[in-house]
Design a protein around this motif. Sequence first.
Motif, PDB file in Angstrom:
ATOM      1  N   UNK A   1     -24.346 -11.529 -13.463  1.00 32.44           N
ATOM      2  CA  UNK A   1     -23.788 -11.245 -14.782  1.00 32.44           C
ATOM      3  C   UNK A   1     -23.884  -9.761 -15.124  1.00 32.44           C
ATOM      4  N   UNK A   2     -24.845  -9.082 -14.506  1.00 39.50           N
ATOM      5  CA  UNK A   2     -25.039  -7.647 -14.727  1.00 39.50           C
ATOM      6  C   UNK A   2     -24.419  -6.791 -13.620  1.00 39.50           C
TER       7      UNK A   2
ATOM      8  N   UNK B   1     -31.402 -20.587  -9.456  1.00 34.54           N
ATOM      9  CA  UNK B   1     -30.038 -20.208  -9.804  1.00 34.54           C
ATOM     10  C   UNK B   1     -29.994 -19.224 -10.976  1.00 34.54           C
ATOM     11  N   UNK B   2     -30.848 -19.439 -11.971  1.00 36.19           N
ATOM     12  CA  UNK B   2     -30.766 -18.612 -13.180  1.00 36.19           C
ATOM     13  C   UNK B   2     -31.039 -17.134 -12.887  1.00 36.19           C
ATOM     14  N   UNK B   3     -32.094 -16.773 -12.145  1.00 36.01           N
ATOM     15  CA  UNK B   3     -32.284 -15.344 -11.826  1.00 36.01           C
ATOM     16  C   UNK B   3     -31.106 -14.750 -11.054  1.00 36.01           C
TER      17      UNK B   3
ATOM     18  N   UNK C   1     -25.898 -16.165  -2.678  1.00 32.17           N
ATOM     19  CA  UNK C   1     -25.634 -15.487  -3.950  1.00 32.17           C
ATOM     20  C   UNK C   1     -26.417 -14.180  -4.054  1.00 32.17           C
ATOM     21  N   UNK C   2     -27.487 -14.080  -3.276  1.00 31.77           N
ATOM     22  CA  UNK C   2     -28.310 -12.861  -3.282  1.00 31.77           C
ATOM     23  C   UNK C   2     -27.969 -11.929  -2.126  1.00 31.77           C
ATOM     24  N   UNK C   3     -26.894 -12.207  -1.405  1.00 39.91           N
ATOM     25  CA  UNK C   3     -26.510 -11.379  -0.261  1.00 39.91           C
ATOM     26  C   UNK C   3     -26.166  -9.969  -0.741  1.00 39.91           C
TER      27      UNK C   3
END
Length: 428
Positions: free
Chosen positions: A299-300, A291-293, A256-258
Amino acid sequence: VKAHVSRQSASLEPQSFFRLSADKIESYLPTTDDVEQQLYGLQKISRLLILSQEEKAEGKNTTYSNVSNKIFHHIETIITYLSSEDPRIKLQACSIIGLLTSAQHDTTKAATDVLLRSEVLPPILSMLESPFIDLICQAACTIGNMALKRTRYLFAQGALQRVIGVLRQGPPLPHKLLNAVLKSISCFVLGPYATDVHTQIFACLPLIIQYDTPPIVDPEILESVGLIIAYFADGPDGNIDDVVRAGLHFRAASLMSHPNEKVSASALRIVGNILTTSDADLVQVMLELELIPKLIKLLNSGISSVEADACFSVANITASTVAHVQMIFDSEIPQILIRLLEAGTKFDRTRKEVLFSFNNACSGNPGEYARRTVELGIFPPLLKILSHLPSSAVIPDIVFETLESLLEKKVYRDLFRENEGFKVLKSL
């Protein structure tokens, strides 16, 4: 796999294609055995079909609207070219079949049915064993196109097993070939749900996963693998359990951070589908993977599809336990959701998922989270969207469900009235 098929260029100016008429398609299919004439004719038909689809996609009035129908008048001839000894002829014929079954074509299901009745599948399946990369790639793509419309039929004919058989030749496989095969497999999972299809996909997950781990870092491959797993997880809870047992939830959360947007988007889809589970402990495991961060960042992102998928994940979390809802409200996610609601003037997928997120939270603890949702300022943007709706618009049920959750207490009804909320509702 030995080599790429060399493509012969027709060297035609674009204007010459626009002068072509669909009525002349028959003349492009020579009755002689001259390979070069056959190749040239198939190239012209393929190009004409591409142009007609491009113009249709652009909403233009085009003289090519009947091109596909004209081609189908001669489909038996084109299918015979799939068995040509010349790989260039096979490639062009398969390309035409691929275009006729592509997602951009408006009658793809009917076209696929006609082609399958014309026995187009056997020669295309045989191409998967060709020594030429381009032929295998085109065959895999065409099989994927047809699988989107007739998943069960192609599965019954062994098409998925044959495509997976190409995957078993590696690693390593050439990038172009690997990507075509993975995309074809994803079409089987994306098509109408079938238990036997998903069982076969699960059986080959170890083969697929090997392309999702270092040293494989190609974003296109990671995206394709991610989409297969995401589609697979978008099934019954048993599929989610299979994904988790394979440890893929850890990998998805990591990706998710890729830095590549498509890779992170496919990983987000996996996570969102995993979060649909009814197992609160699994939701907790996912939240502990930071997950939240990661959701805040997505979301941004400013990408509407990514924002919608991220809101979908949030809605699934707020549908879990009160403790999980609290973790969301302890972050800046609720404020971001309000901003996303303010940014829209219609109830698209993002706005609907925002409302699902708040409504789920209020259902778990009506007093506390209704208060916090109202304090965040949900009424003005929600009423703004409602007031801008055309009279013919169908208002999603989630709008009224959310309002029902928020207006249980008189103090919130008074605030709603101050924002002219009841006036807006009466005008709908």
